[in-house]
Design a protein around this motif. Structure first.
Motif, PDB file in Angstrom:
ATOM      1  N   ARG A  29       0.847  -1.199   0.000  1.00 40.10           N
ATOM      2  CA  ARG A  29       0.000   0.000   0.000  1.00 40.10           C
ATOM      3  C   ARG A  29       0.879   1.244   0.000  1.00 40.10           C
ATOM      4  N   ARG A  30       0.376   2.299  -0.608  1.00 39.71           N
ATOM      5  CA  ARG A  30       1.089   3.576  -0.629  1.00 39.71           C
ATOM      6  C   ARG A  30       0.071   4.697  -0.590  1.00 39.71           C
ATOM      7  N   ARG A  31       0.533   5.847  -0.154  1.00 45.44           N
ATOM      8  CA  ARG A  31      -0.327   7.032  -0.147  1.00 45.44           C
ATOM      9  C   ARG A  31      -0.149   7.741  -1.473  1.00 45.44           C
ATOM     10  N   LEU A  32      -1.250   8.016  -2.150  1.00 44.92           N
ATOM     11  CA  LEU A  32      -1.175   8.782  -3.388  1.00 44.92           C
ATOM     12  C   LEU A  32      -0.683  10.182  -3.069  1.00 44.92           C
ATOM     13  N   ALA A  33       0.388  10.583  -3.703  1.00 44.96           N
ATOM     14  CA  ALA A  33       0.947  11.917  -3.474  1.00 44.96           C
ATOM     15  C   ALA A  33       0.420  12.874  -4.540  1.00 44.96           C
ATOM     16  N   LEU A  34       0.019  14.040  -4.094  1.00 44.65           N
ATOM     17  CA  LEU A  34      -0.434  15.066  -5.031  1.00 44.65           C
ATOM     18  C   LEU A  34       0.757  15.641  -5.787  1.00 44.65           C
ATOM     19  N   PRO A  35       0.535  16.102  -7.020  1.00 45.45           N
ATOM     20  CA  PRO A  35       1.613  16.789  -7.741  1.00 45.45           C
ATOM     21  C   PRO A  35       2.045  18.035  -6.963  1.00 45.45           C
ATOM     22  N   PRO A  36       3.294  18.453  -7.090  1.00 49.46           N
ATOM     23  CA  PRO A  36       3.794  19.601  -6.317  1.00 49.46           C
ATOM     24  C   PRO A  36       2.937  20.858  -6.441  1.00 49.46           C
ATOM     25  N   ALA A  37       2.390  21.139  -7.610  1.00 51.77           N
ATOM     26  CA  ALA A  37       1.590  22.353  -7.795  1.00 51.77           C
ATOM     27  C   ALA A  37       0.280  22.320  -7.011  1.00 51.77           C
ATOM     28  N   LEU A  38      -0.166  21.136  -6.605  1.00 55.54           N
ATOM     29  CA  LEU A  38      -1.447  21.003  -5.896  1.00 55.54           C
ATOM     30  C   LEU A  38      -1.294  20.712  -4.417  1.00 55.54           C
ATOM     31  N   ARG A  39      -0.093  20.583  -3.936  1.00 55.29           N
ATOM     32  CA  ARG A  39       0.097  20.262  -2.521  1.00 55.29           C
ATOM     33  C   ARG A  39      -0.339  21.441  -1.667  1.00 55.29           C
ATOM     34  N   GLY A  41      -1.009  20.837   1.958  1.00 57.37           N
ATOM     35  CA  GLY A  41      -0.831  20.557   3.378  1.00 57.37           C
ATOM     36  C   GLY A  41      -2.123  20.075   4.034  1.00 57.37           C
ATOM     37  N   ARG A  42      -3.204  19.967   3.259  1.00 53.12           N
ATOM     38  CA  ARG A  42      -4.475  19.492   3.804  1.00 53.12           C
ATOM     39  C   ARG A  42      -4.588  17.982   3.593  1.00 53.12           C
ATOM     40  N   ASP A  43      -5.370  17.329   4.442  1.00 50.38           N
ATOM     41  CA  ASP A  43      -5.606  15.897   4.297  1.00 50.38           C
ATOM     42  C   ASP A  43      -6.541  15.643   3.128  1.00 50.38           C
ATOM     43  N   TYR A  44      -6.526  14.404   2.646  1.00 47.02           N
ATOM     44  CA  TYR A  44      -7.421  14.028   1.556  1.00 47.02           C
ATOM     45  C   TYR A  44      -7.599  12.523   1.536  1.00 47.02           C
ATOM     46  N   ASP A  45      -8.710  12.099   0.966  1.00 48.83           N
ATOM     47  CA  ASP A  45      -8.999  10.700   0.712  1.00 48.83           C
ATOM     48  C   ASP A  45      -9.053  10.535  -0.799  1.00 48.83           C
ATOM     49  N   ALA A  46      -9.357   9.329  -1.284  1.00 45.27           N
ATOM     50  CA  ALA A  46      -9.442   9.093  -2.726  1.00 45.27           C
ATOM     51  C   ALA A  46     -10.554   8.092  -3.025  1.00 45.27           C
ATOM     52  N   VAL A  47     -11.177   8.283  -4.185  1.00 47.46           N
ATOM     53  CA  VAL A  47     -12.196   7.358  -4.686  1.00 47.46           C
ATOM     54  C   VAL A  47     -11.671   6.804  -5.997  1.00 47.46           C
ATOM     55  N   GLY A  48     -11.615   5.462  -6.097  1.00 47.31           N
ATOM     56  CA  GLY A  48     -11.031   4.822  -7.271  1.00 47.31           C
ATOM     57  C   GLY A  48     -12.037   4.050  -8.098  1.00 47.31           C
ATOM     58  N   LEU A  49     -11.858   4.128  -9.412  1.00 47.56           N
ATOM     59  CA  LEU A  49     -12.680   3.406 -10.388  1.00 47.56           C
ATOM     60  C   LEU A  49     -11.775   2.821 -11.455  1.00 47.56           C
ATOM     61  N   VAL A  50     -12.187   1.719 -12.071  1.00 42.82           N
ATOM     62  CA  VAL A  50     -11.424   1.223 -13.209  1.00 42.82           C
ATOM     63  C   VAL A  50     -11.471   2.291 -14.298  1.00 42.82           C
ATOM     64  N   GLU A  51     -10.456   2.320 -15.144  1.00 44.80           N
ATOM     65  CA  GLU A  51     -10.305   3.395 -16.129  1.00 44.80           C
ATOM     66  C   GLU A  51     -11.544   3.583 -17.001  1.00 44.80           C
ATOM     67  N   ARG A  52     -12.127   2.486 -17.475  1.00 44.86           N
ATOM     68  CA  ARG A  52     -13.311   2.586 -18.341  1.00 44.86           C
ATOM     69  C   ARG A  52     -14.431   3.376 -17.653  1.00 44.86           C
ATOM     70  N   ASP A  53     -14.714   3.054 -16.388  1.00 45.03           N
ATOM     71  CA  ASP A  53     -15.745   3.774 -15.642  1.00 45.03           C
ATOM     72  C   ASP A  53     -15.283   5.186 -15.316  1.00 45.03           C
ATOM     73  N   GLY A  54     -13.985   5.339 -15.070  1.00 45.67           N
ATOM     74  CA  GLY A  54     -13.450   6.661 -14.760  1.00 45.67           C
ATOM     75  C   GLY A  54     -13.656   7.650 -15.886  1.00 45.67           C
ATOM     76  N   ARG A  55     -13.442   7.215 -17.108  1.00 46.64           N
ATOM     77  CA  ARG A  55     -13.653   8.100 -18.264  1.00 46.64           C
ATOM     78  C   ARG A  55     -15.109   8.548 -18.339  1.00 46.64           C
TER      79      ARG A  55
END
Length: 153
Positions: A29-39, A41-55
């Protein structure tokens, strides 16, 4: 009780541990890191979908925050506790603290670093969780599920 400590209690009760970077944890397991321009310092969660559904979900949203691809899924960055009071459909995975697993070993992308699929113009990393929930439900073909309260007149 100090405000900082009191504010941490809900996160501790839900198993949230602040971890920085995208260094793999035991179990892959790893924590998804935000790109530097979007960091922020706030906490965040993530919602994941397979790519087909994501599109398909991406096409339904009026505004999308940061979306990362990792482990064969697209991950939308949402505010912490966006799982409280909503039932995400089975096609979605909810990752508290944006702690995600990669693709199974031997499959393409098993060792890939998360990559940016979408970066918002306004540098706000979050996608609105209720709009995301409605879009995910539409793609899943289910009605949004909200908690029911017993309300008596």
């Amino acid at each position: 009780m100090t405000h900082a400590f009191a504010g941490a209690l809900p996160g501790l009760a839900r198993g949230r541990f602040r971890q920085r970077g995208s260094r793999p944890e035991p179990g892959g397991r790893r924590r998804l890191a935000l790109p530097p321009a979007l960091r922020t310092g706030r906490d965040y969660d993530a919602v994941g979908l397979v790519e087909r559904d994501g599109r398909r979900v991406m096409d339904l949203l009026p505004r999308t925050g940061c979306v990362l691809a990792h482990g064969g899924r697209w991950w939308w960055i949402v505010p912490p506790q966006s799982d409280v009071g909503v039932e995400w459909p089975p096609i979605a995975l909810y990752a508290v603290g944006a702690m995600v697993s990669g693709a199974p070993e031997g499959r393409p992308g098993a060792d890939e670093e998360p990559r940016v699929v979408h970066s918002p113009d306004d540098r706000e990393p979050y996608t609105h969780p209720l709009l995301l929930h409605i879009a995910v439900c539409a793609v899943a073909g289910v009605a949004p599920a909200w908690p029911r309260e017993d309300r008596r007149p």
